[in-house]
Structure formats: structure tokens, C-alpha cells
Design an enzyme around this catalytic site. Structure first.
Site, short mmCIF file in Angstrom:
data_model
loop_
_atom_site.label_atom_id
_atom_site.label_comp_id
_atom_site.label_asym_id
_atom_site.label_seq_id
_atom_site.Cartn_x
_atom_site.Cartn_y
_atom_site.Cartn_z
N ASP A 36 1.80 6.09 2.50
CA ASP A 36 2.43 5.07 3.34
C ASP A 36 1.75 4.85 4.69
OD1 ASP A 36 3.24 7.46 4.50
OD2 ASP A 36 5.13 6.62 5.18
N GLU A 37 0.51 5.30 4.84
CA GLU A 37 -0.20 5.11 6.11
C GLU A 37 -1.62 4.60 5.88
OE1 GLU A 37 1.95 8.74 8.63
OE2 GLU A 37 -0.23 8.70 8.39
N ASP A 85 2.14 2.15 9.31
CA ASP A 85 2.93 3.26 8.76
C ASP A 85 4.27 2.70 8.31
OD1 ASP A 85 4.29 5.57 8.21
OD2 ASP A 85 4.15 6.40 10.23
#
Ligand SMILES: [Mg+2]
Length: 385
Positions: free
Chosen positions: A105-106, A11
Site C-alpha cells: 500500500d505504499e 500511502d
């Protein structure tokens, strides 16, 4: 020790705010936040420097300025985020056999088969952290565990720039002290109800003293909630998951604020979509309910199940709750939609054999006559236990 299964969760730390600093390094260390300007703007992302003042994402920008008058407000830059995302995807695609990006973003990476090459998961974690930083200038936090839930919670508790490994056998002990809200499937409402019962931690969910109220609160879901609380989670990493979803929506003839009617509409969508899932051998790990009001404002609510599901009576309570949380008083709605997302191959053993037979028979009827003819409410609950 070779792990039976190994999953990395990554993350990026404060992605949008960090991206602004990548673009303009003179902002480093300054109280940067990304969002819209006052009076109506909302903070989309807060750097760690500005979080120290109490600024959080989803906060009105006016409020953020009150907390931190020196805030450096940056407008969102979608093309920049998209470019950084693609650079990170290239890195994970190079390092890992299967990566699943669940948002910009993960990601989850399946690293079980990499253990011969990298026996130490901490070393694997450092490798990807450094590779992402070298490619983009972004820092991320990595959690490694035998399942997705534990890997994600581990990372969430070690931000920013963290690296945490929860070894096989340590899952339940790690989870025990974490707040119940950290568990997927436990939203703000359920969390508040648990707190009013006196349950605070994931470990409390396993305490037999609360059997009765927990059974009342979760019904048949309690079994999965408790499996998740023990860190038992077999959800696979599925490549390109973000693109996999099924959805239905409809615009009403007349705007409505009738909750029962909206429930009927979404329930109808669910029956059709769940039957499609089963026919395709898929299950959904998450849902999204969408509403558009008479002023054309769209709101939506996402929920994750503790594990992928394709049996609509099990999915319905979550969807119904999402709808209830989404509906505002005295608001008329012109459109409602339901999406089943995070689709994966249906895990084996999703049903016991007897129930599967009953579902199979109904699916055959649904395939012939359509979902409106027959719902799955007909599979008796007594067969579930
Ligand atoms: Mg992030």
C-alpha cells in the site's frame, strides 16, 4: 517554479480495514479492525473509526475488545488486498514514468519529468488520489518533495486523506519540528537513547551542542543522519524494487542461543552479499534479519539505512542492532538469515576515491578467493573522514 527533482509518496489509509469497507460498504464509519480472533489473535489493521478508541495494529485482539467492545473484527483477506494492489499499480503505471511500490500500500513516483505537463505538484497529487479512489474505492495520502525521505514523512504527518507539498528549500524547516523517530534509520532503541540525551526533534540532530554524544552514538553514520535531517536525500525511485533483494540463510547443526556465534554467521553473510552488491554496481537501502527458533517460530526485523549502502562495515552496526533487538532471552535458534533489500544502482560518490581504490583491490581478492579470506574491516577508519 520547476523543481530540480520531484518525488511523490503515496500511502493508502488503513489499507486492510479500508479494503474490508470497500468489499462491504455497510461497514463504513463502524469501528472496523482486521485481525485474528481472541484469545491469541493480533490486530493487523485498524480503521480510523476504531483508532479513536485507542486500538492500534499489532495489538492483541483481546486488548482491542477491551478498549472498544463494539469492534467489528474482520479476518484478513489476502486475495482482496492483492487485487486492489494490482488495480493501484495499473493506475500508477498509467500516470507515472517510474513508480516504486515498496509495500502492498505504499509507493514512490518519480514526477520530475511530469512538471511540463503538471506544473503544480498539488494537482499531480490530487490526480493520483482521485484515480486510485475511482479504481479501487481506497483513499490515500500523498506527500510531494524533492526526496523520498521528506515526501514520506510529510505524508505520514498528514493522514488520512491528506495531500502535502514540501517545496524545494523548505525541507530542513519542515523536518526540524518532526520527532527524531520519523527519520529512517532511527529505531526505537536509538530513539530512546536520543530522548535520554534530551534530543526530541529532527532539528535537534543538527544542533552543534550535541556533536559529541551524537558522534559517539552514530559514528561515521552521523554524516548521513545529518544530511537526511537537512532533507538532502538523493535516493532514486527504482521500478519494481519490491522484488529486488539478495539473501542468505542457514540452518544450524545444533540450535544455539550464542549471540556472538549468530553475529559471526550474519557478518559472514554480509561480507559475501556486500561484495556481490559492489560487483553488480548496486547498493542496498534496507536489510532484514530473520531468525527461526527451536519451535519453528520465525521472527524478522527490517531496518532502512539513511541512504543506500554497499560497504559492509557501514552496514554492520544496523544489522547487529537488528539481531540484538530480535533475540529473546532463553531462546534457542535453529536458523538465521540476512537479506539486503531495496536494491538500487549504487549512487555515485558513495565512497571517496582513496577508499574506493582500497575496496576495489579487496573485491578483486574476494572475487578470486571468496569473502571468507578477507573482510573489509581492513580499510582503515581514519581514511573515512
Ligand atoms: Mg498505509
Amino acid at each position: 517554479m520547476r523543481w530540480p527533482r520531484q518525488i511523490l509518496f503515496g500511502d493508502v489509509d488503513a489499507m486492510f480495514a479500508s479494503a474490508a469497507i470497500v468489499k462491504d460498504p455497510s461497514l463504513a464509519g463502524k469501528p472496523v479492525a482486521v485481525g485474528g480472533p481472541p484469545p491469541r489473535g493480533i490486530i493487523a489493521a485498524a480503521s480510523y473509526a476504531v483508532r479513536a478508541f485507542g486500538v492500534r495494529s499489532a495489538m492483541p485482539t483481546v486488548e482491542a475488545f477491551r478498549l472498544c467492545p463494539g469492534i467489528v473484527l474482520i479476518p484478513p483477506d489476502r486475495p482482496l488486498y492483492r487485487r486492489l494492489h494490482e488495480q493501484m499499480q495499473a493506475v500508477t503505471g498509467r500516470l507515472f514514468p517510474v513508480t516504486e511500490w515498496t509495500s502492498i500500500d505504499e509507493f514512490y513516483a518519480e514526477t520530475t519529468d511530469l512538471q511540463t505537463l503538471y506544473p503544480d505538484p498539488a494537482a499531480t497529487g490530487r490526480l493520483v488520489k482521485e484515480a486510485i479512489f475511482a479504481a479501487t474505492g481506497l483513499r490515500c495520502t500523498i506527500g510531494a518533495a524533492t526526496g523520498k525521505i521528506v515526501a514520506k514523512i510529510a505524508a505520514d504527518t498528514n493522514k488520512p486523506d491528506g495531500l502535502v507539498v514540501v517545496s524545494p528549500g523548505m525541507e530542513a524547516a519542515f523536518l526540524a519540528g518532526q520527532p527524531v523517530r520519523a527519520l529512517p534509520g532511527i529505531g526505537p532503541k536509538t530513539g530512546a537513547r536520543l530522548q535520554s540525551l534530551g534530543l526530541r526533534t529532527i532539528g535537534d540532530l543538527l544542533d552543534e551542542r550535541w556533536d559529541q554524544p551524537l558522534r559517539h552514538l552514530f559514528g561515521p553514520r552521523l554524516h548521513w543522519i545529518r544530511e537526511a535531517a537537512r532533507g538532502l536525500d538523493h535516493e532514486p525511485v527504482v521500478a519494481d524494487r519490491e522484488s529486488k533483494s539478495m539473501s542468505h540463510e542457514t540452518t544450524f547443526e545444533h540450535d544455539t542461543r550464542d549471540r556472538v556465534y549468530l553475529e559471526q554467521v550474519l557478518h559472514g553473510f554480509l561480507r559475501t552479499l556486500a561484495a556481490e552488491l559492489r560487483q553488480d554496481g548496486l547498493a542496498a537501502a534496507a536489510i532484514a534479519v530473520k531468525l527461526k527458533d527451536s519451535h519453528f517460530t520465525i521472527t524478522s526485523r527490517q531496518r532502512r539505512f539513511p541512504r543506500p549502502l554497499n560497504y559492509d562495515p557501514d552496514m554492520w552496526p544496523t544489522i547487529r542492532q537488528a539481531l540484538q533487538e530480535l533475540m529473546k532471552p532463553a531462546t534457542f535458534y535453529r536458523l538465521a538469515g540476512l537479506a539486503l533489500t531495496s536494491l538500487t544502482p549504487a549512487p555515485s560518490g558513495l565512497f571517496d576515491q582513496r577508499r574506493s581504490k582500497a575496496i576495489e583491490a579487496m573485491d578483486a581478492i574476494i572475487a578470486r578467493h571468496g569473502a571468507t579470506v578477507m573482510g573489509l574491516g581492513g580499510v582503515s577508519k581514519s581514511e573515512e573522514e
